[in-house]
Design a protein around this motif. Sequence first.
Motif, PDB file in Angstrom:
ATOM      1  N   GLY A  11      -6.446 -11.331  -1.945  1.00 31.29           N
ATOM      2  CA  GLY A  11      -7.192 -10.095  -2.135  1.00 31.29           C
ATOM      3  C   GLY A  11      -7.072  -9.124  -0.983  1.00 31.29           C
ATOM      4  N   TYR A  12      -6.079  -9.332  -0.124  1.00 29.27           N
ATOM      5  CA  TYR A  12      -5.825  -8.456   1.022  1.00 29.27           C
ATOM      6  C   TYR A  12      -4.359  -8.049   1.062  1.00 29.27           C
ATOM      7  CZ  TYR A  12     -10.236  -9.985   3.281  1.00 29.27           C
ATOM      8  OH  TYR A  12     -11.544 -10.260   3.593  1.00 29.27           O
ATOM      9  N   GLU A  13      -4.114  -6.871   1.574  1.00 29.34           N
ATOM     10  CA  GLU A  13      -2.769  -6.441   1.950  1.00 29.34           C
ATOM     11  C   GLU A  13      -2.692  -6.438   3.470  1.00 29.34           C
ATOM     12  OE1 GLU A  13       0.115  -2.470   1.880  1.00 29.34           O
ATOM     13  OE2 GLU A  13      -1.916  -2.398   1.033  1.00 29.34           O
ATOM     14  N   ILE A  14      -1.734  -7.181   4.013  1.00 26.98           N
ATOM     15  CA  ILE A  14      -1.577  -7.228   5.464  1.00 26.98           C
ATOM     16  C   ILE A  14      -0.848  -5.969   5.930  1.00 26.98           C
ATOM     17  CG2 ILE A  14      -0.477  -8.441   7.382  1.00 26.98           C
ATOM     18  CD1 ILE A  14      -0.952 -11.052   5.887  1.00 26.98           C
TER      19      ILE A  14
ATOM     20  N   VAL B 166      -4.204 -10.057  13.101  1.00 29.39           N
ATOM     21  CA  VAL B 166      -3.875  -9.576  11.754  1.00 29.39           C
ATOM     22  C   VAL B 166      -4.805  -8.423  11.393  1.00 29.39           C
ATOM     23  CG1 VAL B 166      -3.721 -10.166   9.312  1.00 29.39           C
ATOM     24  CG2 VAL B 166      -3.092 -11.864  11.046  1.00 29.39           C
ATOM     25  N   VAL B 167      -4.229  -7.348  10.889  1.00 31.45           N
ATOM     26  CA  VAL B 167      -4.985  -6.242  10.323  1.00 31.45           C
ATOM     27  C   VAL B 167      -4.673  -6.194   8.836  1.00 31.45           C
ATOM     28  CG1 VAL B 167      -5.431  -3.762  10.347  1.00 31.45           C
ATOM     29  CG2 VAL B 167      -4.810  -4.930  12.482  1.00 31.45           C
ATOM     30  N   ALA B 168      -5.704  -6.200   7.995  1.00 31.25           N
ATOM     31  CA  ALA B 168      -5.495  -6.195   6.545  1.00 31.25           C
ATOM     32  C   ALA B 168      -6.544  -5.322   5.877  1.00 31.25           C
ATOM     33  CB  ALA B 168      -5.558  -7.615   5.997  1.00 31.25           C
ATOM     34  N   ARG B 169      -6.266  -4.947   4.634  1.00 36.57           N
ATOM     35  CA  ARG B 169      -7.240  -4.195   3.851  1.00 36.57           C
ATOM     36  C   ARG B 169      -7.372  -4.837   2.476  1.00 36.57           C
ATOM     37  NH1 ARG B 169      -3.626   1.298   3.201  1.00 36.57           N
ATOM     38  NH2 ARG B 169      -1.984   0.434   1.880  1.00 36.57           N
ATOM     39  N   PRO B 170      -8.522  -4.693   1.848  1.00 35.87           N
ATOM     40  CA  PRO B 170      -8.721  -5.341   0.545  1.00 35.87           C
ATOM     41  C   PRO B 170      -7.901  -4.661  -0.537  1.00 35.87           C
ATOM     42  CG  PRO B 170     -10.616  -3.986   1.095  1.00 35.87           C
ATOM     43  CD  PRO B 170      -9.731  -3.976   2.291  1.00 35.87           C
ATOM     44  N   THR B 171      -7.433  -5.445  -1.495  1.00 38.80           N
ATOM     45  CA  THR B 171      -6.686  -4.905  -2.617  1.00 38.80           C
ATOM     46  C   THR B 171      -7.513  -4.924  -3.898  1.00 38.80           C
ATOM     47  OG1 THR B 171      -5.730  -7.080  -3.060  1.00 38.80           O
ATOM     48  CG2 THR B 171      -4.467  -5.579  -1.666  1.00 38.80           C
TER      49      THR B 171
END
Length: 210
Positions: free
Chosen positions: A185-188, A204-209
């Motif tokens: 559920g994340y995009e790195i 790691v930096v990620a955002r929710p998809t």
Amino acid sequence: MTGSLPAGVERQQFDGDERLATRGQSVYGEPTDGEWRAWDIRRSKLGAMLDRRMETGLTGGETVLYLGAAAGTTVSHVADFAGPTYAVEFAARPVRDLLTVADSRPNLFVLLKDARKPETYAHVVEPVDVIVQDVATRGQARVANTNRRFLKPNGRLLTVVKARSEDVTADPTDVFETFRSQLEGYEILDTERLDPLHDDHLAVVARPTR
């Protein structure tokens, strides 16, 4: 990727050395200069990420969920520049120190909870702009996955994968690849190893998809 520092974090001179700093009361014996306190990046993985100019998405004033706050070394700096900051820590002993840190930071809310069980604090934590994850446990991807519920759609996950906490015998590169494959559920957006400041750690930096 080259990121800028969030508002409230600046590079200041301490004893002739330029270091990251925030405005706030000293917590762990760090050098101070007036209202500024040095941010020791050797003791803070998030500090190391900012010092290396990773694109964290932090701009200042965000609502933050901090997982693995310990005694408050890093989360104290976060609370200095962020908005409401929820600090989750499982162990009672460091929480006593963390409560002292919160005395001078009315935006810092201490939760004696287990980051692996977000249902135990879901009734307290509002939707957040940023999750900072700094937990020393197996299943670090699972912690990120189960806490995604708190993250706003345009939010950011800032986590540091501790290879030795997952498997002390495995090659750290393999541990990091496993983490990437298990993150759901994340995009790195960005990754960087933090050696030599923090050996066998991957930021790691990620955002929710979703």
